[in-house]
Design an enzyme around this catalytic site. Structure first.
Site, PDB file in Angstrom:
ATOM      1  N   TYR A 149       0.785  -0.797  -0.125  1.00  0.00           N
ATOM      2  CA  TYR A 149       0.288  -0.108   0.179  1.00  0.00           C
ATOM      3  C   TYR A 149       0.915   1.345  -0.108  1.00  0.00           C
ATOM      4  O   TYR A 149       2.044   0.506  -0.265  1.00  0.00           O
ATOM      5  CB  TYR A 149      -1.094  -0.308   0.832  1.00  0.00           C
ATOM      6  N   ARG A 202      -5.457  10.423 -11.100  1.00  0.00           N
ATOM      7  CA  ARG A 202      -4.573  11.566 -10.200  1.00  0.00           C
ATOM      8  C   ARG A 202      -4.270  10.154  -9.575  1.00  0.00           C
ATOM      9  O   ARG A 202      -5.186  10.210  -7.981  1.00  0.00           O
ATOM     10  CB  ARG A 202      -5.395  11.995  -9.708  1.00  0.00           C
ATOM     11  N   LYS A 220      -5.727  -0.976  -2.497  1.00  0.00           N
ATOM     12  CA  LYS A 220      -6.116  -1.156  -1.650  1.00  0.00           C
ATOM     13  C   LYS A 220      -7.114  -2.317  -1.179  1.00  0.00           C
ATOM     14  O   LYS A 220      -7.459  -2.737   0.033  1.00  0.00           O
ATOM     15  CB  LYS A 220      -7.988   0.008  -2.374  1.00  0.00           C
ATOM     16  N   GLU A 291     -11.838   5.521  -6.490  1.00  0.00           N
ATOM     17  CA  GLU A 291     -10.360   5.877  -5.414  1.00  0.00           C
ATOM     18  C   GLU A 291      -9.857   6.448  -6.506  1.00  0.00           C
ATOM     19  O   GLU A 291      -9.578   6.293  -8.166  1.00  0.00           O
ATOM     20  CB  GLU A 291      -9.657   3.903  -5.996  1.00  0.00           C
ATOM     21  N   ASP A 292      -8.611   7.293  -6.347  1.00  0.00           N
ATOM     22  CA  ASP A 292      -7.826   8.305  -7.523  1.00  0.00           C
ATOM     23  C   ASP A 292      -7.945   8.748  -8.810  1.00  0.00           C
ATOM     24  O   ASP A 292      -7.787   8.246  -9.388  1.00  0.00           O
ATOM     25  CB  ASP A 292      -6.574   7.507  -7.520  1.00  0.00           C
ATOM     26  N   ASP A 314     -13.397   7.026  -2.288  1.00  0.00           N
ATOM     27  CA  ASP A 314     -12.510   6.699  -0.752  1.00  0.00           C
ATOM     28  C   ASP A 314     -12.070   8.657  -0.716  1.00  0.00           C
ATOM     29  O   ASP A 314     -12.206   9.082   0.176  1.00  0.00           O
ATOM     30  CB  ASP A 314     -12.027   5.754  -0.923  1.00  0.00           C
ATOM     31  N   ASP A 315     -11.173   8.898  -1.498  1.00  0.00           N
ATOM     32  CA  ASP A 315     -10.695  10.169  -1.749  1.00  0.00           C
ATOM     33  C   ASP A 315     -11.694  11.010  -0.713  1.00  0.00           C
ATOM     34  O   ASP A 315     -11.597  12.363  -0.173  1.00  0.00           O
ATOM     35  CB  ASP A 315      -9.736  10.257  -2.916  1.00  0.00           C
ATOM     36  N   ASN A 470       0.476  11.932  -0.107  1.00  0.00           N
ATOM     37  CA  ASN A 470       0.858  11.255  -0.919  1.00  0.00           C
ATOM     38  C   ASN A 470       1.539  10.890  -1.965  1.00  0.00           C
ATOM     39  O   ASN A 470       1.223  11.794  -2.911  1.00  0.00           O
ATOM     40  CB  ASN A 470      -0.008   9.988   0.016  1.00  0.00           C
TER      41      ASN A 470
HETATM   42  N1  LIG Z   1      -3.879  11.261   3.557  1.00  0.00           N
HETATM   43  C1  LIG Z   1      -5.484  10.471   3.764  1.00  0.00           C
HETATM   44  O1  LIG Z   1      -6.006   9.651   3.439  1.00  0.00           O
HETATM   45  C2  LIG Z   1      -5.139  11.270   1.416  1.00  0.00           C
HETATM   46  C3  LIG Z   1      -6.397  10.865   1.016  1.00  0.00           C
HETATM   47  C4  LIG Z   1      -7.238  11.528  -0.181  1.00  0.00           C
HETATM   48  C5  LIG Z   1      -5.925  11.928  -1.093  1.00  0.00           C
HETATM   49  N2  LIG Z   1      -4.591  12.160  -0.107  1.00  0.00           N
HETATM   50  C6  LIG Z   1      -3.462  13.034  -1.364  1.00  0.00           C
HETATM   51  O2  LIG Z   1      -4.161  14.378  -1.283  1.00  0.00           O
HETATM   52  C7  LIG Z   1      -3.070  14.588  -2.548  1.00  0.00           C
HETATM   53  C8  LIG Z   1      -5.070  15.864  -2.890  1.00  0.00           C
HETATM   54  O3  LIG Z   1      -5.579  14.593  -3.555  1.00  0.00           O
HETATM   55  P1  LIG Z   1      -7.070  15.238  -4.428  1.00  0.00           P
HETATM   56  O4  LIG Z   1      -7.619  13.979  -4.914  1.00  0.00           O
HETATM   57  O5  LIG Z   1      -7.408  16.501  -3.329  1.00  0.00           O
HETATM   58  O6  LIG Z   1      -6.058  15.810  -5.378  1.00  0.00           O
HETATM   59  P2  LIG Z   1      -6.380  17.236  -5.948  1.00  0.00           P
HETATM   60  O7  LIG Z   1      -5.653  17.488  -7.726  1.00  0.00           O
HETATM   61  O8  LIG Z   1      -7.613  17.504  -7.174  1.00  0.00           O
HETATM   62  O9  LIG Z   1      -6.644  18.533  -5.933  1.00  0.00           O
HETATM   63  C9  LIG Z   1      -4.652  19.079  -5.100  1.00  0.00           C
HETATM   64  C10 LIG Z   1      -5.560  20.626  -4.442  1.00  0.00           C
HETATM   65  O10 LIG Z   1      -3.937  21.525  -4.312  1.00  0.00           O
HETATM   66  C11 LIG Z   1      -3.787  22.040  -4.255  1.00  0.00           C
HETATM   67  N3  LIG Z   1      -2.247  22.125  -4.570  1.00  0.00           N
HETATM   68  C12 LIG Z   1      -1.557  23.107  -5.943  1.00  0.00           C
HETATM   69  N4  LIG Z   1      -0.684  23.750  -5.161  1.00  0.00           N
HETATM   70  C13 LIG Z   1      -0.672  23.737  -4.099  1.00  0.00           C
HETATM   71  C14 LIG Z   1       0.087  25.437  -2.976  1.00  0.00           C
HETATM   72  N5  LIG Z   1       1.274  25.199  -4.078  1.00  0.00           N
HETATM   73  N6  LIG Z   1      -0.420  25.268  -2.095  1.00  0.00           N
HETATM   74  C15 LIG Z   1      -1.714  25.423  -1.863  1.00  0.00           C
HETATM   75  N7  LIG Z   1      -2.924  23.932  -2.689  1.00  0.00           N
HETATM   76  C16 LIG Z   1      -1.894  23.484  -3.792  1.00  0.00           C
HETATM   77  C17 LIG Z   1      -4.755  22.308  -6.212  1.00  0.00           C
HETATM   78  O11 LIG Z   1      -5.439  23.519  -6.185  1.00  0.00           O
HETATM   79  C18 LIG Z   1      -6.079  21.246  -5.666  1.00  0.00           C
HETATM   80  O12 LIG Z   1      -7.403  22.408  -4.704  1.00  0.00           O
HETATM   81  C19 LIG Z   1      -2.976  13.810  -3.213  1.00  0.00           C
HETATM   82  O13 LIG Z   1      -2.024  14.011  -2.945  1.00  0.00           O
HETATM   83  C20 LIG Z   1      -2.962  12.686  -2.452  1.00  0.00           C
HETATM   84  O14 LIG Z   1      -2.323  11.134  -2.795  1.00  0.00           O
HETATM   85  C21 LIG Z   1      -4.428  11.727   0.850  1.00  0.00           C
HETATM   86  O1  LIG Z   2      -4.143   5.591  -0.970  1.00  0.00           O
HETATM   87  C1  LIG Z   2      -3.794   6.326  -0.051  1.00  0.00           C
HETATM   88  O2  LIG Z   2      -2.863   6.196   0.357  1.00  0.00           O
HETATM   89  C2  LIG Z   2      -4.556   7.306   0.486  1.00  0.00           C
HETATM   90  C3  LIG Z   2      -5.493   7.865   0.057  1.00  0.00           C
HETATM   91  O3  LIG Z   2      -6.715   7.044  -0.857  1.00  0.00           O
HETATM   92  C4  LIG Z   2      -4.279   9.312  -2.020  1.00  0.00           C
HETATM   93  O4  LIG Z   2      -5.503   8.711  -2.513  1.00  0.00           O
HETATM   94  O5  LIG Z   2      -3.266   9.359  -1.038  1.00  0.00           O
HETATM   95 MG   LIG Z   3      -7.011   7.505  -3.125  1.00  0.00          MG
END
Ligand SMILES: NC(=O)c1ccc[n+]([C@@H]2O[C@H](COP(=O)([O-])OP(=O)(O)OC[C@H]3O[C@@H](n4cnc5c(N)ncnc54)[C@H](O)[C@@H]3O)[C@@H](O)[C@H]2O)c1
Ligand SMILES: O=C(O)C[C@H](O)C(=O)O
Ligand SMILES: [Mg+2]
Length: 629
Positions: A149, A202, A220, A291-292, A314-315, A470
């Protein structure tokens, strides 16, 4: 949408009389339900329709050297295996010895190439013996979740075309339009409980990885098996290949997907619609986790399907629940009651599918704590400052994303704080002095030393930093940076795993892992076992509250706001039970197997937990019995 040919036929054939005749006698149903509180998954024999080498090549049935002598005779396996019969513990010991050799021989410790090599070894085991694979994973989850993962799975997806050996899961591509309804029958399993689907647009914070994103669906589902005890025969990873906009992959001779630009608009939607119709026709009770998907489609698809199909994103939704549990933990860590949550000032960096999902859920949670009315909902909005790639979002922004609009600061308000449209993160943190700084931006290092220095003026006694992006290199900051600059009193969580930080005076800076892995397995399992028709906001809320309540007061006061991954199976069981309970209360539960809706309603809280536990698959070899039909 929502038009299922097979259901239609069945519906027209089954008169209410026929339905009544088929329904088991109430006493029989009760006895059967009682049995499902006592028998456990995996204790029954498995019927197998093949023999000899066909079994050895089938990872669903293969036990390798663990086939007993009598089983070898019964299944024509004698002579096809080395004679030394091993039990599953001995088998695992041999395997682990080999796996560990890699670490011993690696010159530079746990580097990327090392983790990729571990993934290869585990993947090969997955290909030849599923039960052993899941036993290794479940019993060493802390060590190997970061391999199958996040974060290694990111590296795997980036390299998937080269790593590909045996296919796993299903691929539906733009070329398959018109064929999906029949293609879906190519999958060998008659029952599928869980699908994780991605379009690869993504993947984590790594962008568009096209068909290579299937790795994330596989990872996942590994957690669905290891943490939720979903039977591995009944999971299906899916990649929907509508092309890719990744220039490198479009030119890569190794790339395994369609080398064309992504479909968009109605064309794109028609592919996803066709896929949904096909899988729900063959498996009407399946649960589909999106997912993603890039945020452009994540919200639209969620709205399109969530009231018709058993699905969730999930996201958007899983991440929101995990963040809420962590945010409530951060309030408790300050020695304050959860009811104080609506007073927290929260700066969110990132307004994509994850950021907006968290913002909506946090606002609703605040509103509920403030009295759950319109004015509470309105006033909760002023607790958030959202910064995206263009800086602070205010109502002054042209072409504002409709999902972000409810969180745009009013211009006059921003003015009063000395802020304006597009203000950068450092300025926003300096002026707002937030209690919480939460990153879902996918930009590694966004919480620079300057941003963290600015957070020193936070009005909170224990400022909280959630660097949730991530994989590891995309984290907004490391725990070392955060603890070093701000001190040991902060709360820290990251999406990918980091080690705790050794601080001065022998103190430890605790690094929590704030990842949706703590919720999605329980959401899926609870939905499955309740037989809920859809996944409601209430069920998601119940999951989040259960995770928040899982943490004990003394842990939270020590800055531990998420559980250790080693207890993920227990957490998942509790989360699933909370989801079942809520589905029953909302009258959405239609039951599962012998546990019908009426029986479910009668279960006490304790019995629900037991029911969940007994339906979790365990990685133990069943006795195989040959049947020729
Ligand atoms: N920890 C978790 O469980 C978890 C869950 C889901 C997503 N994520 C992570 O979150 C991140 C984003 O996912 P997403 O689906 O929202 O992506 P996304 O591409 O939909 O959104 C990214 C956002 O970040 C903004 N951004 C880009 N550059 C920036 C900057 N310099 N300053 C501030 N904001 C900025 C963009 O404008 C956009 O709004 C990914 O890295 C993903 O791995 C983590
Ligand atoms: O996959 C993960 O580790 C968390 C989340 O779903 C992500 O997109 O980053
Ligand atoms: Mg995800």
């Amino acid at each position: 949408m929502g038009f299922f040919p097979s259901q239609l036929t069945r519906a027209s054939l089954s008169s209410s009389l026929a339905r009544r005749l088929r329904r088991p006698h109430p006493a029989a149903a009760a006895a059967s339900a009682a049995r499902s509180l006592t028998t456990t998954e995996g204790s029954r024999p498995s019927i197998v329709h093949k023999r000899s080498v066909d079994i050895l090549h089938d990872p669903w049935f293969n036990k390798g050297t663990a086939f007993t002598v009598t089983e070898r005779d019964r299944l024509d396996l004698r002579g096809l295996l080395p004679p030394n019969v091993m039990n599953s513990e001995q088998q695992i010991e041999r395997f682990m010895f080999d796996l560990k050799r890699l670490e011993v021989n690696a010159r530079d410790g746990a580097r990327d190439t090392n983790s990729l090599a571990k993934w290869r070894i585990l993947n090969r085991l997955h290909d030849r013996n599923e039960i052993m694979y899941y036993k290794v994973l479940s019993e060493n989850i802390e060590e190997y979740a970061p391999i199958v993962y996040t974060p290694t799975v990111g590296l795997v997806c980036q390299n998937y075309s080269g790593l590909f050996r045996r296919p796993r899961g299903m691929y539906f591509s733009a070329e398959d339009r018109g064929e999906m309804m029949s293609m879906v029958y190519n999958w060998p399993a008659d029952q599928v409980d869980m699908i994780v689907v991605t379009d690869g647009s993504r993947i984590l914070g790594l962008g568009d990885l096209g068909i290579q994103g299937i790795g994330i669906a596989i990872g996942k589902l590994d957690l669905y098996v290891a943490a939720a005890g979903i039977n591995p025969h009944r999971v299906l990873p899916v990649m929907i290949d509508v092309g890719t906009n990744n220039e490198k992959l479009l030119k890569d001779p190794l790339y395994l997907g369609l080398q064309q630009e992504r479909l968009d608009g109605e064309e794109y939607l028609s592919v996803i619609d066709e896929f949904m119709r096909a899988v729900f026709t063959r498996w009407p009770n399946v649960i589909v986790q999106f997912e993603d998907f890039q945020s452009k489609w994540a919200f639209k698809l969620l709205q399109r399907y969530r009231n018709t199909y058993r699905m969730f994103n999930d996201d958007v939704q899983g991440t929101a629940g995990v963040a809420i549990a962590g945010l409530l933990g951060a309030v408790r860590a300050q020695g304050r009651p959860m009811i104080d949550f609506p007073k927290q000032k929260i700066v969110v960096a990132g307004a994509g599918s994850a950021g907006i999902g968290v913002l909506n859920a946090a606002r609703k949670t605040m509103a509920r704590l403030l009295g759950n009315n319109e004015s509470a909902f309105e006033s909760a909005r002023s607790q958030f400052w959202v910064v995206d790639a263009l800086g602070l979002i205010t109502e002054d922004r042209s072409d504002i994303d409709p999902e972000a609009l409810p969180f745009a600061r009013k211009v006059r308000e921003a003015d009063r704080q000395g802020l304006r449209e597009g203000a950068n993160l450092v300025e926003v943190v300096k002026k707002v002095k937030p209690d919480v700084l939460l990153g879902l931006s996918a930009v590694g290092g966004l919480f620079s030393n300057e941003v963290l220095e600015a957070l020193k003026d936070s009005t909170s006694t224990r400022p909280a930093i959630f660097a949730m992006s991530n994989p590891t290199k995309n984290a907004e900051c490391t725990p070392e940076q955060a603890f070093t600059i701000l001190g040991d009193h902060i709360i820290f969580a990251s999406g990918s795993p980091f080690k705790n930080v050794d601080l001065e005076d022998g103190k430890i800076g605790h690094c929590n892992q704030g990842n949706n892995m703590y919720l999605f397995p329980g959401i899926g399992l609870g939905t499955l076992l309740s037989g809920a028709r859809i996944i409601s906001d209430g069920m998601l809320q119940a999951a989040a509250e259960c995770l928040a309540a899982y943490m004990k007061e003394e842990e939270v006061l020590r800055g531990v706001i998420y559980p250790s991954i080693s207890s993920i199976r227990d957490i998942t069981k509790e989360v699933a039970a909370a989801v079942v309970k809520e589905a029953v209360e909302e009258d959405l539960a239609e039951g599962y197997r012998s546990m019908d809706a009426r029986e479910l309603k009668r279960l006490s809280q304790e019995e629900i937990v037991k029911y969940v536990q007994n339906n979790m698959w365990n990685p133990v070899y069943p006795t195989l019995v040959y049947k020729n039909d």
